[in-house]
Design a protein around this motif. Structure first.
Motif, PDB file in Angstrom:
ATOM      1  N   ASP A  43       0.947  -1.207  -0.223  1.00 54.94           N
ATOM      2  CA  ASP A  43       0.109   0.047   0.102  1.00 54.94           C
ATOM      3  C   ASP A  43       0.839   1.191   0.222  1.00 54.94           C
ATOM      4  N   ASP A  44       0.410   2.514  -0.237  1.00 56.52           N
ATOM      5  CA  ASP A  44       1.044   3.595  -0.288  1.00 56.52           C
ATOM      6  C   ASP A  44       1.883   4.009   1.012  1.00 56.52           C
ATOM      7  N   VAL A  45       1.326   3.714   2.044  1.00 58.82           N
ATOM      8  CA  VAL A  45       2.056   4.169   3.354  1.00 58.82           C
ATOM      9  C   VAL A  45       3.281   3.032   3.410  1.00 58.82           C
ATOM     10  N   THR A  46       3.105   1.684   3.203  1.00 57.19           N
ATOM     11  CA  THR A  46       4.099   0.923   3.392  1.00 57.19           C
ATOM     12  C   THR A  46       5.374   1.430   2.263  1.00 57.19           C
ATOM     13  N   ALA A  47       4.815   1.516   1.066  1.00 58.25           N
ATOM     14  CA  ALA A  47       5.793   1.983   0.113  1.00 58.25           C
ATOM     15  C   ALA A  47       6.602   3.078   0.324  1.00 58.25           C
ATOM     16  N   LEU A  48       5.946   4.079   0.849  1.00 56.66           N
ATOM     17  CA  LEU A  48       6.705   5.395   1.464  1.00 56.66           C
ATOM     18  C   LEU A  48       7.663   5.075   2.454  1.00 56.66           C
ATOM     19  N   SER A  49       6.985   4.398   3.556  1.00 55.63           N
ATOM     20  CA  SER A  49       7.897   3.965   4.578  1.00 55.63           C
ATOM     21  C   SER A  49       9.242   3.334   4.097  1.00 55.63           C
ATOM     22  N   THR A  53      13.109   4.784   4.274  1.00 57.16           N
ATOM     23  CA  THR A  53      14.197   4.226   5.007  1.00 57.16           C
ATOM     24  C   THR A  53      15.293   3.809   4.028  1.00 57.16           C
ATOM     25  N   GLU A  54      15.149   3.178   2.908  1.00 51.89           N
ATOM     26  CA  GLU A  54      16.431   3.052   2.024  1.00 51.89           C
ATOM     27  C   GLU A  54      16.990   4.180   1.742  1.00 51.89           C
ATOM     28  N   ALA A  59      13.054   6.988   9.669  1.00 55.93           N
ATOM     29  CA  ALA A  59      11.732   6.227   9.515  1.00 55.93           C
ATOM     30  C   ALA A  59      10.602   7.283   9.337  1.00 55.93           C
ATOM     31  N   VAL A  60       9.383   6.641   8.932  1.00 60.35           N
ATOM     32  CA  VAL A  60       8.171   7.551   9.009  1.00 60.35           C
ATOM     33  C   VAL A  60       7.513   7.256  10.133  1.00 60.35           C
ATOM     34  N   ILE A  92       9.213  12.394  10.203  1.00 62.79           N
ATOM     35  CA  ILE A  92      10.229  11.529  10.076  1.00 62.79           C
ATOM     36  C   ILE A  92      10.804  11.252  11.641  1.00 62.79           C
ATOM     37  N   LEU A  93      11.399   9.894  11.921  1.00 58.76           N
ATOM     38  CA  LEU A  93      11.927  10.072  13.146  1.00 58.76           C
ATOM     39  C   LEU A  93      13.458   9.465  12.745  1.00 58.76           C
ATOM     40  N   GLY A  94      14.336  10.165  13.249  1.00 56.78           N
ATOM     41  CA  GLY A  94      15.972   9.817  13.129  1.00 56.78           C
ATOM     42  C   GLY A  94      16.380  10.795  12.148  1.00 56.78           C
ATOM     43  N   ALA A  95      17.732  10.934  12.049  1.00 55.07           N
ATOM     44  CA  ALA A  95      18.527  11.800  11.171  1.00 55.07           C
ATOM     45  C   ALA A  95      18.380  11.183   9.709  1.00 55.07           C
ATOM     46  N   VAL A  96      18.290  12.300   8.941  1.00 53.39           N
ATOM     47  CA  VAL A  96      18.366  12.211   7.464  1.00 53.39           C
ATOM     48  C   VAL A  96      19.825  12.265   6.940  1.00 53.39           C
ATOM     49  N   ARG A  97      20.108  11.031   6.100  1.00 56.57           N
ATOM     50  CA  ARG A  97      21.343  10.857   5.332  1.00 56.57           C
ATOM     51  C   ARG A  97      21.177  10.304   4.000  1.00 56.57           C
TER      52      ARG A  97
END
Length: 131
Positions: A43-49, A53-54, A59-60, A92-97
């Motif tokens: 589903d959309d939210v699973t794909a976006l999450s 993450t990748e 994390a969303v 989002i949760l966590g640092a963006v890299r």
């Protein structure tokens, strides 16, 4: 012949200062929202999450996902194609890299954009939602 459609999900991610996150994929010049193509059965939210993450190593926040609409426009990196994007505002949760296929991440003020090449989806549909 009509353009072919690429179905994607994309995220409008903002920080506490109201800036929005844009990414540039390896080998491309246009900045755009993070996101991508759903895998079969997602589903959309699973794909976006999964994509966030990748691509960004964070994390969303699943408790705070808001649909903003579905938009269609020219694809930024695939001539002759159009994207049909389900767009969500997410926290989002966590640092963006930057990781995976992402070469660059930037936080931009949607009211005072730097001189960056923007994907049509970002420029024509998501920016107006962010100001």
């Amino acid at each position: 012949m009509s353009d072919k459609i690429i179905t994607i999900v994309a995220a409008l991610i903002r920080d506490d200062e109201g800036r929005m996150l844009l990414v540039r994929k390896r080998g491309t010049s246009a900045f755009m929202q993070p996101g991508g193509k759903p895998d079969a059965g997602e589903d959309d939210v699973t794909a976006l999450s999964r994509e966030i993450t990748e691509e960004l190593g964070c994390a969303v926040d699943g408790d705070d996902v808001r649909p903003l609409g579905t938009f269609e426009c020219a694809a930024a990196n695939e001539p002759g194609y159009r994207v049909r994007a389900a767009v969500y505002a997410v926290n989002i949760l966590g640092a963006v890299r930057a990781q995976a296929e992402i070469d660059e991440v930037v936080w931009v003020d949607p009211r005072a954009l730097p001189d960056l090449p923007l994907a049509p989806l970002t420029r024509d549909h998501i920016l107006p939602l962010a100001v």
